[in-house]
Design a protein around this motif. Structure first.
Motif, PDB file in Angstrom:
ATOM      1  N   THR A  21      34.889  39.590  42.240  1.00  0.00           N
ATOM      2  CA  THR A  21      34.365  39.062  43.499  1.00  0.00           C
ATOM      3  C   THR A  21      34.324  37.541  43.401  1.00  0.00           C
ATOM      4  OG1 THR A  21      32.122  39.045  42.686  1.00  0.00           O
ATOM      5  CG2 THR A  21      32.859  41.067  43.762  1.00  0.00           C
ATOM      6  N   ALA A  22      33.890  36.933  44.485  1.00  0.00           N
ATOM      7  CA  ALA A  22      33.836  35.463  44.526  1.00  0.00           C
ATOM      8  C   ALA A  22      32.956  34.905  43.408  1.00  0.00           C
ATOM      9  CB  ALA A  22      33.330  35.013  45.885  1.00  0.00           C
ATOM     10  N   SER A  23      31.963  35.683  42.947  1.00  0.00           N
ATOM     11  CA  SER A  23      31.105  35.164  41.874  1.00  0.00           C
ATOM     12  C   SER A  23      31.599  35.583  40.488  1.00  0.00           C
ATOM     13  CB  SER A  23      29.662  35.602  42.091  1.00  0.00           C
ATOM     14  OG  SER A  23      29.604  36.963  42.405  1.00  0.00           O
ATOM     15  N   ASP A  24      32.509  36.544  40.431  1.00  0.00           N
ATOM     16  CA  ASP A  24      33.104  36.958  39.155  1.00  0.00           C
ATOM     17  C   ASP A  24      34.617  36.849  39.244  1.00  0.00           C
ATOM     18  OD1 ASP A  24      30.933  37.612  37.486  1.00  0.00           O
ATOM     19  OD2 ASP A  24      30.610  39.464  38.608  1.00  0.00           O
ATOM     20  N   VAL A  25      35.117  35.640  39.126  1.00  0.00           N
ATOM     21  CA  VAL A  25      36.535  35.398  39.340  1.00  0.00           C
ATOM     22  C   VAL A  25      37.349  35.746  38.089  1.00  0.00           C
ATOM     23  CG1 VAL A  25      38.234  33.568  39.697  1.00  0.00           C
ATOM     24  CG2 VAL A  25      36.266  33.737  41.200  1.00  0.00           C
ATOM     25  N   ALA A  26      36.778  35.491  36.916  1.00  0.00           N
ATOM     26  CA  ALA A  26      37.473  35.793  35.657  1.00  0.00           C
ATOM     27  C   ALA A  26      36.527  36.584  34.764  1.00  0.00           C
ATOM     28  CB  ALA A  26      37.908  34.505  34.974  1.00  0.00           C
ATOM     29  N   LEU A  27      37.034  37.701  34.235  1.00  0.00           N
ATOM     30  CA  LEU A  27      36.184  38.581  33.428  1.00  0.00           C
ATOM     31  C   LEU A  27      36.898  38.970  32.137  1.00  0.00           C
ATOM     32  CD1 LEU A  27      35.008  40.981  36.300  1.00  0.00           C
ATOM     33  CD2 LEU A  27      33.532  39.383  35.070  1.00  0.00           C
ATOM     34  N   SER A  28      36.123  39.111  31.075  1.00  0.00           N
ATOM     35  CA  SER A  28      36.689  39.595  29.819  1.00  0.00           C
ATOM     36  C   SER A  28      36.819  41.114  29.898  1.00  0.00           C
ATOM     37  CB  SER A  28      35.771  39.221  28.657  1.00  0.00           C
ATOM     38  OG  SER A  28      34.584  39.978  28.750  1.00  0.00           O
ATOM     39  N   LEU A  29      37.588  41.676  28.973  1.00  0.00           N
ATOM     40  CA  LEU A  29      37.765  43.125  28.962  1.00  0.00           C
ATOM     41  C   LEU A  29      36.420  43.845  28.847  1.00  0.00           C
ATOM     42  CD1 LEU A  29      40.058  45.217  29.022  1.00  0.00           C
ATOM     43  CD2 LEU A  29      39.896  45.313  26.536  1.00  0.00           C
ATOM     44  N   SER A  30      35.528  43.319  28.012  1.00  0.00           N
ATOM     45  CA  SER A  30      34.238  44.000  27.846  1.00  0.00           C
ATOM     46  C   SER A  30      33.359  43.847  29.089  1.00  0.00           C
ATOM     47  CB  SER A  30      33.516  43.514  26.581  1.00  0.00           C
ATOM     48  OG  SER A  30      33.346  42.134  26.618  1.00  0.00           O
ATOM     49  N   PHE A  46      43.587  50.927  32.171  1.00  0.00           N
ATOM     50  CA  PHE A  46      43.676  50.600  33.603  1.00  0.00           C
ATOM     51  C   PHE A  46      44.009  49.126  33.829  1.00  0.00           C
ATOM     52  CE2 PHE A  46      40.985  54.510  34.116  1.00  0.00           C
ATOM     53  CZ  PHE A  46      41.960  55.235  34.794  1.00  0.00           C
ATOM     54  N   VAL A  47      43.421  48.267  33.004  1.00  0.00           N
ATOM     55  CA  VAL A  47      43.706  46.834  33.130  1.00  0.00           C
ATOM     56  C   VAL A  47      45.195  46.589  32.933  1.00  0.00           C
ATOM     57  CG1 VAL A  47      43.410  44.601  31.964  1.00  0.00           C
ATOM     58  CG2 VAL A  47      41.403  45.950  32.617  1.00  0.00           C
ATOM     59  N   ARG A  48      45.766  47.280  31.950  1.00  0.00           N
ATOM     60  CA  ARG A  48      47.205  47.118  31.707  1.00  0.00           C
ATOM     61  C   ARG A  48      48.048  47.584  32.882  1.00  0.00           C
ATOM     62  NH1 ARG A  48      47.382  48.690  25.333  1.00  0.00           N
ATOM     63  NH2 ARG A  48      47.011  46.568  24.578  1.00  0.00           N
ATOM     64  N   GLU A  49      47.603  48.668  33.531  1.00  0.00           N
ATOM     65  CA  GLU A  49      48.331  49.153  34.712  1.00  0.00           C
ATOM     66  C   GLU A  49      48.279  48.086  35.820  1.00  0.00           C
ATOM     67  OE1 GLU A  49      49.479  52.613  35.406  1.00  0.00           O
ATOM     68  OE2 GLU A  49      48.121  53.902  34.242  1.00  0.00           O
ATOM     69  N   GLY A  55      48.405  43.106  40.000  1.00  0.00           N
ATOM     70  CA  GLY A  55      47.072  43.058  40.606  1.00  0.00           C
ATOM     71  C   GLY A  55      46.087  42.249  39.779  1.00  0.00           C
ATOM     72  N   LEU A  56      46.312  42.199  38.476  1.00  0.00           N
ATOM     73  CA  LEU A  56      45.515  41.354  37.583  1.00  0.00           C
ATOM     74  C   LEU A  56      46.468  40.486  36.769  1.00  0.00           C
ATOM     75  CD1 LEU A  56      42.766  43.742  36.053  1.00  0.00           C
ATOM     76  CD2 LEU A  56      42.428  41.970  37.785  1.00  0.00           C
ATOM     77  N   ILE A  57      45.990  39.316  36.344  1.00  0.00           N
ATOM     78  CA  ILE A  57      46.756  38.495  35.402  1.00  0.00           C
ATOM     79  C   ILE A  57      45.853  38.182  34.206  1.00  0.00           C
ATOM     80  CG2 ILE A  57      48.403  37.360  36.983  1.00  0.00           C
ATOM     81  CD1 ILE A  57      46.388  34.969  36.990  1.00  0.00           C
ATOM     82  N   ARG A  58      46.470  37.976  33.063  1.00  0.00           N
ATOM     83  CA  ARG A  58      45.712  37.618  31.863  1.00  0.00           C
ATOM     84  C   ARG A  58      45.716  36.100  31.761  1.00  0.00           C
ATOM     85  NH1 ARG A  58      45.917  37.414  26.214  1.00  0.00           N
ATOM     86  NH2 ARG A  58      44.224  38.620  25.264  1.00  0.00           N
ATOM     87  N   LEU A  59      44.537  35.507  31.693  1.00  0.00           N
ATOM     88  CA  LEU A  59      44.434  34.051  31.615  1.00  0.00           C
ATOM     89  C   LEU A  59      44.627  33.589  30.175  1.00  0.00           C
ATOM     90  CD1 LEU A  59      41.286  33.609  33.910  1.00  0.00           C
ATOM     91  CD2 LEU A  59      43.699  33.386  34.556  1.00  0.00           C
TER      92      LEU A  59
END
Lengths: 255, 255
Positions: A21-30, A46-49, A55-59
């Motif tokens: 969401t707008a307040s959680d723009v980047a999150l770790s796997l955990s 699921f993250v890999r899918e 839909g997701l990118i790894r920073l």
């Protein structure tokens, strides 16, 4: 989310993405695992899918953020496209008239969702952002959307605890109801320093062809512009302008 | 999509949503089944999951369209947010300078994806739309993005059959390569009636902090404005302005 119960693969996959969401723009796997209530290994799968699909990118720092692919599909929503096309010229006009901020919002659940926001250089900095949700009772656009909702929806909303953001936030359900009744008559609201101090939001509804309120438009200015009452009519006319562009034929600018 | 092979539930669920594009805004259940290569019953199950989540909505005529929920998540993409915030004031300036159209696009696969588009009232009507993809070789923004891509990417693109949209579309790979070399020197392109007649696109690159080309900005005007060469510099300066707002420190406006 159906935490604890048996969840379908689809619900897990969507659960992983909806926590961004707008307040959680980047999150770790955990973070993702904790927030979506899934085991770490399942989360990784699921993250890999999502990464494979775009839909997701790894920073660079190993955390994950939303990729452009979801936006690419999501922006095809017909309601957003027509609303945005109809509203952009009028948002531009509001910016020219106020040299501050112009916003467009729709209802999503029990909150306002900001669909469009344009700001002049050096304008008052706002909390809102495109894609952000904010509370209905503390924002100009939110009050307009709430006022034009069904009675059951309003009753349900007013049973929730209403957060007081500033000394000016109206949180007493009876007072809110009076305010909503007034908005329904005038088709307009002026919310002065109710979400954060120093800021005034002037908002009006946007109606579609059938007369239904589908969005709210606002000019958000500094308290120093408090005495400029020409802004009120400017926002009302902009709301009606967007409505006309959507095919609305009624007349709602009250005297 | 892995049609014919064993596909995961996730890939099927995402397959159902990704077929909604700018040219297929509303689809019937059987359209969805056919395009996503799934049996009707399976399609119905996934469509229902999407509807329950808000990713699809059912229209009055029984067809399905994208709902606002995907956009709400997708718009959180950090690259889009920062790009959009940096670019909007400059797009506005281009609109003031041309009274026509201003656009912002990024690379997605082998196409340009339009991220932002603002148009003046009574401007030349364009094919492009926010969320739409168009070919790289026939659009100003596409040529700029292609010119600033890696050599392997360019080689791969030029091996594809290049569609000739108008008599002016450059499709000969050798000529395209010469053009890309020129864009790399000047940081600018003028594409005259190459996607549709009557329309000129003037485009320049947008660089991020590291100097990488992350987007392209364009002014799209009518052929009647062909002789106004001040537009060229206006677009170059706008591209550099957005780049500066993203932290770019180089200098790329060639004489």
């Amino acid at each position: 989310m159906l935490a604890g119960k048996t969840r379908s693969v689809s619900s897990k996959l969507l659960g992983v993405i909806e926590i961004f969401t707008a307040s959680d723009v980047a999150l770790s796997l955990s973070d993702i695992a904790r927030k979506s209530d899934l085991p770490l290994a399942t989360t990784l799968r699921f993250v890999r899918e999502w990464v494979a699909w775009g839909g997701l990118i790894r920073l660079d720092d190993g955390r994950y953020a939303v990729g452009t692919r979801l936006w690419e599909v999501g922006v095809q929503a017909p309601s957003l496209q027509s609303l945005r096309n109809a509203a952009l010229p009028f948002l531009d006009d509001l910016l020219v008239g106020t040299r501050q901020n112009a916003q467009l919002a729709i209802l999503q659940g029990f909150e306002t969702l900001y669909v469009e926001k344009i700001s002049a250089r050096n304008s008052t900095v706002l909390m809102s952002r495109v894609g952000m949700r904010l509370p209905l009772h503390a924002t100009g656009v939110g009050l307009v959307l709430l006022a034009n909702s069904g009675q059951n929806y309003i009753d349900e909303y007013l049973e929730l605890p209403l957060k007081k953001y500033t000394a000016c936030t109206v949180v007493d359900p009876r007072q809110v109801r009076q305010r909503l009744a007034s908005i329904r008559v005038t088709g307009f609201v002026r919310a002065e320093e109710e979400l954060h101090s120093g800021v005034i939001s002037l908002a009006a509804p946007v109606h579609d062809r059938s007369g239904r309120t589908v969005a709210a438009i606002s000019a958000v200015v500094s308290v120093e512009q408090r005495n400029d009452r020409s802004l009120d009519m400017m926002v009302r006319v902009a709301g009606l302008g967007v409505s006309r562009a959507l095919g609305f034929r009624g007349s709602r600018v009250a005297p």
